[in-house]
Structure formats: structure tokens, C-alpha cells
Write a protein that holds these residues in place. Structure first.
Motif, PDB file in Angstrom:
ATOM      1  N   LYS A 156      23.107  50.385  28.922  1.00 29.68           N
ATOM      2  CA  LYS A 156      23.152  50.809  30.324  1.00 29.68           C
ATOM      3  C   LYS A 156      22.024  51.785  30.589  1.00 29.68           C
ATOM      4  N   ARG A 157      21.527  51.767  31.824  1.00 28.68           N
ATOM      5  CA  ARG A 157      20.456  52.664  32.227  1.00 28.68           C
ATOM      6  C   ARG A 157      20.972  54.092  32.293  1.00 28.68           C
ATOM      7  N   ILE A 158      20.114  55.018  31.839  1.00 28.57           N
ATOM      8  CA  ILE A 158      20.460  56.431  31.857  1.00 28.57           C
ATOM      9  C   ILE A 158      19.520  57.141  32.828  1.00 28.57           C
ATOM     10  N   PRO A 159      20.054  57.858  33.819  1.00 24.60           N
ATOM     11  CA  PRO A 159      19.188  58.573  34.766  1.00 24.60           C
ATOM     12  C   PRO A 159      18.215  59.508  34.041  1.00 24.60           C
ATOM     13  N   GLY A 160      16.937  59.429  34.391  1.00 23.68           N
ATOM     14  CA  GLY A 160      15.928  60.291  33.787  1.00 23.68           C
ATOM     15  C   GLY A 160      15.373  59.793  32.480  1.00 23.68           C
ATOM     16  N   SER A 161      15.829  58.630  32.021  1.00 24.23           N
ATOM     17  CA  SER A 161      15.341  58.085  30.754  1.00 24.23           C
ATOM     18  C   SER A 161      14.809  56.672  30.964  1.00 24.23           C
TER      19      SER A 161
END
Length: 374
Positions: A156-161
Motif C-alpha cells: 500500500k502507498r504510504i504518504p510521504g514515501s
């Protein structure tokens, strides 16, 4: 060069290089960051009260990386706890592998070992429910599952990464048809992890067995695999139980993998004999070459002999070796991406194979040229 530093970290009789030896510490930093072991080196130096015996620039570089790893691992631990709670609520049996739990238990600190993803062991019968559980937590980016492999990845996408967080659901530790490894033995001897009902923790014995297999599976291509094994040996001491390990490895047809892996570790770090003696004859023709993993431009024919041994001869049965050769010649898309050093999955498989074979041939030609000039 960094091998000398790690030897000193685990051997109180071996002094650290002098802090005014700037060239040593500069080169050590290059290798430390290349192998992604800055957090381990920093914590070991700090734990032994030796950090101040190194140059200030060296200390600051390690501390900065340790802080980054600490915050990342704290986030991953939070995500791991959410997954464990979800599995426990859904009554899905699960064992966390490596990761933050391994760092806390065997290194003594959540930031003492870099972790990039979450590895979980589940039972094959629970696979579908486990997939639904991780997807319900947002891990909906699904990688292709290869039938002969033993894990399925969801991210899953991680905010800021820029890099997504990945959960790997394992139902075994080795590829199908390459051993007689019995994963049920891990479940039988695992203990319940408090305060959960369905979450378990590997026994010390199987943790060591798993870490050795993990290092072998990556052909001991980084010093991080060495540090994992060394740290466990120092932590467990006589509880390593080598005679039991080799008896079980022989039954599982993993004896060559385990014995060769440990022989390489003991050859590079001979002080381990003072902690727990390795009760097997250590061969001289291990072929593993530190220079080859430190610098791809330094690869010699020994490196290719090492690859040959790894893909063909590190098996107790010829049929398992045949499967290993086929896997090397026709790897999965994920394995190709790992060897080519990229993560995109959108290319045609045929093009990926062509790029892979081209890289292997060019590396071999480069090695021939280098050896001719020596």
C-alpha cells in the motif's frame, strides 16, 4: 574493510582502528551504507561504549541513519500491530518473521536493525482469509504470485514515501521441490505471543534455522546476513544446538545449505569458535568472495564458481539441484526485477529475460577482461 570493524565489535580483545585513520572510516562508511547496516553498527558501538572511539564524522553519519531507521521501524511496528490485531480478531494463525520483533528480541532495540517490509508466516489453509485481512487494511497492490514460490506480496502507498510498504504472506520458507523442509515443525514449537490468541512467535531454534536459510537464499550477498547470524550466536550461545540443527537439516535435505552458510560465516569471523564451536569440518573451497559482494567490478572467477555452487551444488538431492538450475535460468518476474535492480513489473517477460541474460553475459565478459589484466 568494514569486516575488520564488525570483528572488533564482537571481539573485546580486538581494538577498533584508531580514530585518526580517516581513510579507514571513510571507506567503512561507504560499505556500511551499501550493505544497509548503519543502524546495526551504530547500536553495537553504542551498546559497547565504543562510539566515542570513532571519528566524529563517522558517528554523525551513523547516528543520522539510525534515527531514520528508528522512525521507520516505529511506523512499521505500528502497522505490524494493526495486522496482528486484525489476524487475531479474524482467528487466523500467524507468526511474524524477522522485522521489528526480531530486532527487539535479539538485538535489544527496535532501531537496531533496518526493516523495510512485513513478513508473516501463515498456514496454507488460511491464505484466502489472510489475503482478505491484509487487503482490508489497505494493502491492495498485489504482486504476481508464482506457483513454485512460497510467498505472496501485497503493498500500500504510504504518504510521504515513494516506496510502498509491503506485506509478504509466507506459507513456507523454501521454494517448492527444493527440499523436504517441514514447515509444520515451526508451528508445533512456536509459542503464543502475548497478549494475542492466534499470533505466535518462532522458537529460538527455528529462528536461527530460518535466519541461516534466509542468508543462504540471498547467497550471503550482504554483511547484514552475517550480522543476523553472528548476533544470534552471541545471543543464544550454547542454545544454538548445532548437533540438533544439522540432524534436522539432514532430514530436511538442507544440510549443504546450512553447513556451507555457517562455514562461510565462521571463516570470515573466526572468533565465533570461542562462543560456540562449529562441529563440522570447514571446507577450504567455499568460493564465496567478499570483494565480489562489496564491488561488482571486482568479481573474479571465484564469484562465478560461487554462483554455480549456489544454484547447482548446494542441494542434498540431485532433483532439488535441477529445480534450482531451472529457477536460475528461468526466474520469476519478481526475481528478475531483484537481479536487475528495479521494481517495475510492467515489462514483457521475454524482454526481461533478454535484459537479464545480457547483464549476466556482460558481467562475465567484464570479469574475463579484468582477470586478463591481473
Amino acid at each position: 574493510m568494514v569486516v575488520n570493524l564488525i570483528q572488533a565489535l564482537y571481539d573485546p580483545l580486538r581494538p577498533l582502528p584508531q580514530p585518526n585513520d580517516r581513510a579507514f572510516y571513510e571507506q567503512a562508511l561507504v560499505e556500511i551504507h551499501s550493505f544497509e547496516i548503519a543502524s546495526q553498527v551504530y547500536y553495537l558501538l553504542k551498546q559497547r561504549g565504543q562510539l566515542e572511539q570513532t571519528p566524529l564524522f563517522f558517528q554523525r553519519s551513523l547516528e543520522q541513519k539510525f534515527t531514520e531507521v528508528l522512525y521507520q521501524n516505529m511506523f512499521i511496528k505500528n502497522q505490524t500491530v494493526q495486522i496482528m490485531e486484525k489476524f487475531d480478531e479474524s482467528e487466523i494463525q500467524m507468526i511474524p518473521l524477522k522485522g521489528v520483533l526480531f530486532a527487539e528480541t535479539y538485538f535489544g532495540h527496535i532501531g537496531a536493525r533496518w526493516t523495510s517490509d512485513i513478513d508473516l508466516l501463515i498456514k496454507p489453509s488460511d491464505l484466502e482469509r489472510a489475503i482478505l485481512a491484509v487487503k482490508s487494511l489497505g494493502y491492495t497492490i498485489e504482486e504476481e504470485c508464482v506457483a513454485s514460490h512460497f510467498h505472496w506480496s501485497f503493498s500500500k502507498r504510504i504518504p510521504g514515501s515513494l516506496i510502498p510498504l509491503t506485506v509478504e504472506l509466507h506459507w513456507d520458507l523454501l521454494k517448492a521441490n527444493t527440499s523436504q523442509f517441514n514447515v509444520n515443525e515451526l508451528w508445533d514449537q512456536a509459542a503464543r505471543l502475548e497478549p494475542y490468541r492466534f499470533i505466535q512467535q518462532l522458537s529460538e531454534f527455528h529462528t536461527f534455522y530460518m535466519i541461516c536459510l534466509h542468508g543462504w537464499r540471498h547467497n550471503m550477498s550482504s554483511l547484514k546476513y552475517f550480522i543476523d547470524i553472528i548476533q544470534l550466536i552471541y545471543y543464544l550461545k550454547d542454545r544454538v544446538a548445532y548437533m540438533r540443527l544439522f540432524e534436522i537439516a539432514a532430514a530436511h535435505k538442507t544440510y549443504k545449505r546450512i553447513s556451507r552458510t555457517l562455514s562461510i560465516v565462521y571463516r570470515e569471523f573466526p572468533q565465533l569458535e570461542k562462543i560456540v564451536s562449529l562441529p563440522i569440518e570447514q571446507k577450504s573451497n567455499l568460493w564465496w568472495d567478499y570483494n565480489a559482494i562489496r564491488d561488482s567490478n571486482s568479481r573474479s572467477f571465484k564469484h562465478y564458481l560461487n554462483c554455480l555452487v549456489f544454484h547447482l551444488m548446494d542441494f542434498d538431492a540431485w532433483k532439488h539441484g535441477l529445480v534450482g538450475v531451472i529457477e536460475w535460468m528461468l526466474p520469476s518476474k519478481a526475481a528478475i526485477g531483484y537481479e536487475l535492480g528495479r521494481h517495475d513489473k510492467g515489462n514483457l517477460l521475454l524482454l526481461d529475460y533478454l535484459r537479464l541474460y545480457k547483464k549476466r553475459v556482460l558481467n562475465l565478459i567484464r570479469t574475463i577482461r579484468i582477470n586478463k589484466t591481473l
